[in-house]
Design a protein around this motif. Structure first.
Motif, PDB file in Angstrom:
ATOM      1  N   ALA A 239      38.693 -14.233 -90.413  1.00 36.94           N
ATOM      2  CA  ALA A 239      38.324 -14.702 -89.015  1.00 36.94           C
ATOM      3  C   ALA A 239      39.794 -14.377 -87.946  1.00 36.94           C
ATOM      4  CB  ALA A 239      37.815 -16.010 -88.804  1.00 36.94           C
ATOM      5  N   GLN A 240      40.783 -14.835 -88.717  1.00 41.52           N
ATOM      6  CA  GLN A 240      42.161 -14.706 -87.973  1.00 41.52           C
ATOM      7  C   GLN A 240      42.485 -13.442 -87.812  1.00 41.52           C
ATOM      8  OE1 GLN A 240      45.498 -16.301 -90.107  1.00 41.52           O
ATOM      9  NE2 GLN A 240      47.150 -16.111 -88.392  1.00 41.52           N
ATOM     10  N   ARG A 241      42.289 -12.514 -88.814  1.00 38.75           N
ATOM     11  CA  ARG A 241      42.379 -10.806 -89.008  1.00 38.75           C
ATOM     12  C   ARG A 241      41.687 -10.259 -87.759  1.00 38.75           C
ATOM     13  NH1 ARG A 241      40.864  -7.455 -94.163  1.00 38.75           N
ATOM     14  NH2 ARG A 241      38.686  -8.317 -93.174  1.00 38.75           N
ATOM     15  N   ASP A 242      40.458 -10.842 -87.732  1.00 39.17           N
ATOM     16  CA  ASP A 242      39.633  -9.948 -86.749  1.00 39.17           C
ATOM     17  C   ASP A 242      39.852 -10.329 -85.426  1.00 39.17           C
ATOM     18  OD1 ASP A 242      37.848  -9.118 -88.734  1.00 39.17           O
ATOM     19  OD2 ASP A 242      36.360 -10.564 -88.393  1.00 39.17           O
ATOM     20  N   VAL A 243      40.311 -11.830 -85.062  1.00 33.07           N
ATOM     21  CA  VAL A 243      40.897 -12.110 -83.654  1.00 33.07           C
ATOM     22  C   VAL A 243      41.999 -11.394 -83.483  1.00 33.07           C
ATOM     23  CG1 VAL A 243      41.734 -14.106 -82.301  1.00 33.07           C
ATOM     24  CG2 VAL A 243      39.640 -14.229 -83.579  1.00 33.07           C
ATOM     25  N   LEU A 244      43.171 -11.157 -84.468  1.00 31.94           N
ATOM     26  CA  LEU A 244      44.464 -10.666 -84.165  1.00 31.94           C
ATOM     27  C   LEU A 244      44.096  -9.076 -83.865  1.00 31.94           C
ATOM     28  CD1 LEU A 244      46.707 -11.948 -86.860  1.00 31.94           C
ATOM     29  CD2 LEU A 244      47.023 -11.864 -84.434  1.00 31.94           C
ATOM     30  N   LYS A 245      43.084  -8.534 -84.441  1.00 33.21           N
ATOM     31  CA  LYS A 245      42.961  -6.971 -84.376  1.00 33.21           C
ATOM     32  C   LYS A 245      42.206  -6.938 -82.721  1.00 33.21           C
ATOM     33  CE  LYS A 245      41.302  -5.275 -88.670  1.00 33.21           C
ATOM     34  NZ  LYS A 245      40.231  -4.809 -89.597  1.00 33.21           N
ATOM     35  N   THR A 246      41.525  -7.514 -82.306  1.00 33.33           N
ATOM     36  CA  THR A 246      41.041  -7.820 -81.110  1.00 33.33           C
ATOM     37  C   THR A 246      42.065  -7.993 -80.025  1.00 33.33           C
ATOM     38  OG1 THR A 246      38.683  -8.636 -81.630  1.00 33.33           O
ATOM     39  CG2 THR A 246      39.301  -8.780 -79.293  1.00 33.33           C
ATOM     40  N   LYS A 247      42.714  -8.978 -80.332  1.00 35.23           N
ATOM     41  CA  LYS A 247      43.860  -9.309 -79.134  1.00 35.23           C
ATOM     42  C   LYS A 247      45.032  -8.110 -79.219  1.00 35.23           C
ATOM     43  CE  LYS A 247      47.832 -12.537 -78.781  1.00 35.23           C
ATOM     44  NZ  LYS A 247      48.424 -13.761 -79.277  1.00 35.23           N
TER      45      LYS A 247
END
Length: 151
Positions: free
Chosen positions: A80-88
């Motif tokens: 989840a953290q990785r997905d959010v970091l990708k988006t950010k």
């Protein structure tokens, strides 16, 4: 079986399902007196086998992701953290591209257009976010290759 192996098999099964759907649709109807190029009953049996295996794999993968803990977080939390970091990171990169584009003026009488942010500082933020993302992704991949799941 390693989690990474299960993930690879899941991906393969998903591709096979997509191909199988096309094959089923191609053999759904024939002209009277003709035979389909493939037997729909055997294709439907293959569909049952693939979806059954896929359901089992997805459950095992999800269970492993929610119970494997590293660095104080579950794999699910890390993903989840990785997905959010990708988006950010994508949003920041797009903003940086817009903020750093120069607008040419053809004469001194034209209105000057300036960036609303410190481009160098924003570039550092993008670089830091990219590094966090890379390190987190490497950690997730490492866990995928070291985590055992029930076969």
């Amino acid at each position: 079986m390693k989690l990474a192996t299960a993930l690879s098999e899941r991906s393969d099964l998903q591709k096979r399902l997509t191909q199988l759907a096309v094959r089923l649709n191609n053999n759904a109807k024939v002209q009277e007196g003709d035979k389909p190029s493939e037997d729909p009953k055997s294709l439907l049996a293959e569909l049952d086998n693939i979806t059954s295996r896929l359901e089992t794999l997805i459950a095992k993968i999800n269970l492993a992701n929610s119970t494997t803990i590293a660095d104080g977080k579950t794999l699910t939390e890390m993903m989840a953290q990785r997905d959010v970091l990708k988006t950010k990171n994508k949003v920041l990169r797009d903003f940086l591209d817009n903020a750093s584009n120069k607008v040419d003026r053809y004469s001194r009488s034209e209105i000057a257009v300036k960036s609303t942010v410190d481009v160098a500082a924003l570039q550092k933020t993008v670089d830091d976010t990219s590094k966090q993302l890379r390190l987190l992704d490497e950690r997730i991949q490492e866990l995928n290759w070291t985590t055992e799941i029930e076969d």
